[in-house]
Design a protein around this motif. Structure first.
Motif, PDB file in Angstrom:
ATOM      1  N   PRO A 161       0.830  -1.203   0.000  1.00 22.30           N
ATOM      2  CA  PRO A 161       0.000   0.000   0.000  1.00 22.30           C
ATOM      3  C   PRO A 161       0.865   1.253   0.000  1.00 22.30           C
ATOM      4  N   ASP A 162       0.240   2.377  -0.297  1.00 24.99           N
ATOM      5  CA  ASP A 162       0.992   3.633  -0.405  1.00 24.99           C
ATOM      6  C   ASP A 162       1.750   3.965   0.870  1.00 24.99           C
ATOM      7  N   ASP A 163       1.160   3.673   2.026  1.00 33.22           N
ATOM      8  CA  ASP A 163       1.820   4.058   3.274  1.00 33.22           C
ATOM      9  C   ASP A 163       2.929   3.086   3.683  1.00 33.22           C
ATOM     10  N   ALA A 164       3.230   2.108   2.829  1.00 34.94           N
ATOM     11  CA  ALA A 164       4.396   1.253   3.040  1.00 34.94           C
ATOM     12  C   ALA A 164       5.513   1.582   2.055  1.00 34.94           C
ATOM     13  N   LEU A 165       5.317   2.621   1.245  1.00 32.51           N
ATOM     14  CA  LEU A 165       6.318   3.060   0.277  1.00 32.51           C
ATOM     15  C   LEU A 165       7.007   4.313   0.806  1.00 32.51           C
ATOM     16  N   LEU A 166       8.316   4.249   0.958  1.00 35.72           N
ATOM     17  CA  LEU A 166       9.087   5.366   1.495  1.00 35.72           C
ATOM     18  C   LEU A 166       9.791   6.084   0.348  1.00 35.72           C
ATOM     19  N   ASP A 167       9.561   7.382   0.240  1.00 33.87           N
ATOM     20  CA  ASP A 167      10.199   8.198  -0.800  1.00 33.87           C
ATOM     21  C   ASP A 167      11.614   8.526  -0.336  1.00 33.87           C
ATOM     22  N   MET A 168      12.515   7.574  -0.538  1.00 41.13           N
ATOM     23  CA  MET A 168      13.876   7.702  -0.025  1.00 41.13           C
ATOM     24  C   MET A 168      14.675   8.759  -0.775  1.00 41.13           C
ATOM     25  N   GLY A 169      14.464   8.877  -2.089  1.00 43.00           N
ATOM     26  CA  GLY A 169      15.283   9.785  -2.876  1.00 43.00           C
ATOM     27  C   GLY A 169      16.751   9.414  -2.761  1.00 43.00           C
ATOM     28  N   ASP A 170      17.586  10.397  -2.426  1.00 45.63           N
ATOM     29  CA  ASP A 170      19.019  10.172  -2.278  1.00 45.63           C
ATOM     30  C   ASP A 170      19.428   9.793  -0.860  1.00 45.63           C
ATOM     31  N   PHE A 171      18.460   9.755   0.068  1.00 45.63           N
ATOM     32  CA  PHE A 171      18.793   9.692   1.482  1.00 45.63           C
ATOM     33  C   PHE A 171      18.684   8.279   2.047  1.00 45.63           C
ATOM     34  N   ALA A 172      19.541   7.386   1.532  1.00 45.52           N
ATOM     35  CA  ALA A 172      19.555   6.016   2.041  1.00 45.52           C
ATOM     36  C   ALA A 172      19.919   5.990   3.520  1.00 45.52           C
ATOM     37  N   GLY A 173      20.867   6.825   3.914  1.00 47.31           N
ATOM     38  CA  GLY A 173      21.278   6.857   5.313  1.00 47.31           C
ATOM     39  C   GLY A 173      20.145   7.232   6.246  1.00 47.31           C
ATOM     40  N   ASP A 182      24.523   8.947   1.200  1.00 45.20           N
ATOM     41  CA  ASP A 182      23.901  10.081   0.513  1.00 45.20           C
ATOM     42  C   ASP A 182      24.171   9.879  -0.974  1.00 45.20           C
ATOM     43  N   LEU A 183      23.125   9.623  -1.733  1.00 45.73           N
ATOM     44  CA  LEU A 183      23.277   9.181  -3.117  1.00 45.73           C
ATOM     45  C   LEU A 183      23.181  10.319  -4.127  1.00 45.73           C
ATOM     46  N   HIS A 184      23.134  11.567  -3.638  1.00 44.30           N
ATOM     47  CA  HIS A 184      23.036  12.713  -4.538  1.00 44.30           C
ATOM     48  C   HIS A 184      24.330  12.878  -5.323  1.00 44.30           C
ATOM     49  N   SER A 185      24.198  13.283  -6.586  1.00 42.09           N
ATOM     50  CA  SER A 185      25.364  13.386  -7.465  1.00 42.09           C
ATOM     51  C   SER A 185      26.365  14.430  -7.002  1.00 42.09           C
TER      52      SER A 185
END
Length: 357
Positions: free
Chosen positions: A223-235, A267-270
């Motif tokens: 479900p939507d509330d089990a999806l985390l918008d991690m983006g670049d912030f794995a840490g 931190d996965l940002h370029s």
């Protein structure tokens, strides 16, 4: 994120300028402001900063407004110049001054193409077709996109290192620039974990973007509330889950970002971490690559390029990246009862690597 003003991508601005210029080419009049339709049915209007009409050509320009996002292209003048193309040619794109050209493989565009990404191309093509249908045009046009000062602005980006030379890329998948500050994004990750725990979910997926989120949904039906918008912030995800565990975490992301996690970056940002070609070469050797192939991998332009080289040789580089990324995640989660799966995808959302416990 409340109170922050949204902005518009370079792709949205180029689409608006193209729409205005082609309308003028067919009718003699520039719509000002010009309205366009973006993905997800947003319909913004853009004021024209410049316009010109001549014999067989038209030009319109728009100043990019990135809202409250600290965007290097905020305030840039984005111009579309339109002229008729050969009958049956459809829409042909050209790079004008300040727009880069792809010179290396591994990007979502072929070598030699203007650095106008697929979604902006689709938006401009759709709007050209709409204008043609409305005003009796053929839709066969040459669209030249320029960015004033774009070559200088591009030096502040990773474009030169990626082999995009001569200027900026025209970007955007939704047309909208969402102004996340790092602190706001990290806070939203933490709140997402809190909500998932409160809902009693035992499985969450941390996703680097919308494509990876779609893959996670298709694989697991979360479900939507089990999806985390991690983006670049794995840490941020891993450190918060270490203190507030959920039994099962799946990390889903593109090969470029997850190869950084495999290298130990959180931190996965370029701007703050880079793909390590030497690591990819070592992994390829572990999977049975020849020294010659490993050398090609080490000199690859992008992680995706390295993957394609290995796929051609039947080397499972994606699985090894997933395994290494999983190890990096488990190292952060040490002592916490969280199992980890990793799913690596390419730009189209195709799964190219997996690792599970």
């Amino acid at each position: 994120m409340s109170g922050l003003r949204y902005g518009w991508t370079t792709g949205a601005c180029a689409t608006a300028a193209t729409t205005a210029a082609y309308t003028a080419l067919l009718t003699g009049d520039f719509p000002d402001p010009v309205e366009i339709t973006l993905p997800k049915d947003k319909r913004p209007s853009f004021a024209l900063a410049r316009e010109a009409l001549g014999d067989g050509w038209a030009m319109a320009a728009i100043v990019k407004d990135a809202g409250d996002d600290p965007d290097v292209t905020h305030g840039a003048l984005i111009t579309a110049a339109i002229r008729p193309g050969a009958p049956g040619s459809g829409v042909t794109f050209q790079a004008g001054p300040g727009v880069g050209t792809v010179t290396k493989p591994g990007l979502p565009l072929p070598v030699g193409e203007p650095a106008i990404n697929p979604v902006p191309r689709r938006m401009m093509t759709e709007h050209v077709a709409e204008v043609a249908a409305r005003h009796g045009g053929t839709g066969d046009v040459i669209v030249e996109i320029s960015v004033e000062g774009g070559e200088d602005l591009a030096r502040k980006t990773w474009n030169p290192r990626l082999g995009i030379l001569g200027g900026l890329s025209i970007l955007g998948t939704t047309g909208v620039v969402v102004p996340y500050s790092c602190s706001a994004w990290i806070d939203s990750i933490r709140r997402g974990i809190d909500v998932a725990r409160a809902a009693g979910h035992t499985h969450v997926a941390a996703c680097t973007g919308s494509t990876s989120e779609q893959v996670a949904t298709a694989l697991y039906g979360l479900p939507d509330d089990a999806l985390l918008d991690m983006g670049d912030f794995a840490g941020a995800v891993l450190k918060y889950l270490r203190r507030h565990p959920i039994p099962h975490l799946t990390i889903v992301g593109g090969i470029g970002k997850l190869s950084k996690l495999a290298d130990g970056h959180l931190d996965l940002h370029s701007a703050r971490s880079q793909v390590n070609p030497a690591l990819l070469a070592v992994l390829a050797l572990e999977a049975g690559a020849t020294p010659a192939l490993a050398a090609q991998v080490e000199s690859a332009n992008t992680a995706l390029h390295a993957l394609r080289l290995c796929q051609d040789a039947d080397i499972a580089l994606g699985d090894l990246i997933a395994t290494r990324a999983r190890t990096s995640a488990l190292n952060v989660l040490t002592g916490s009862p969280v199992s980890v799966d990793v799913v690596v995808i390419d730009r189209s959302g195709t799964i190219v690597g997996r690792a599970s416990g």
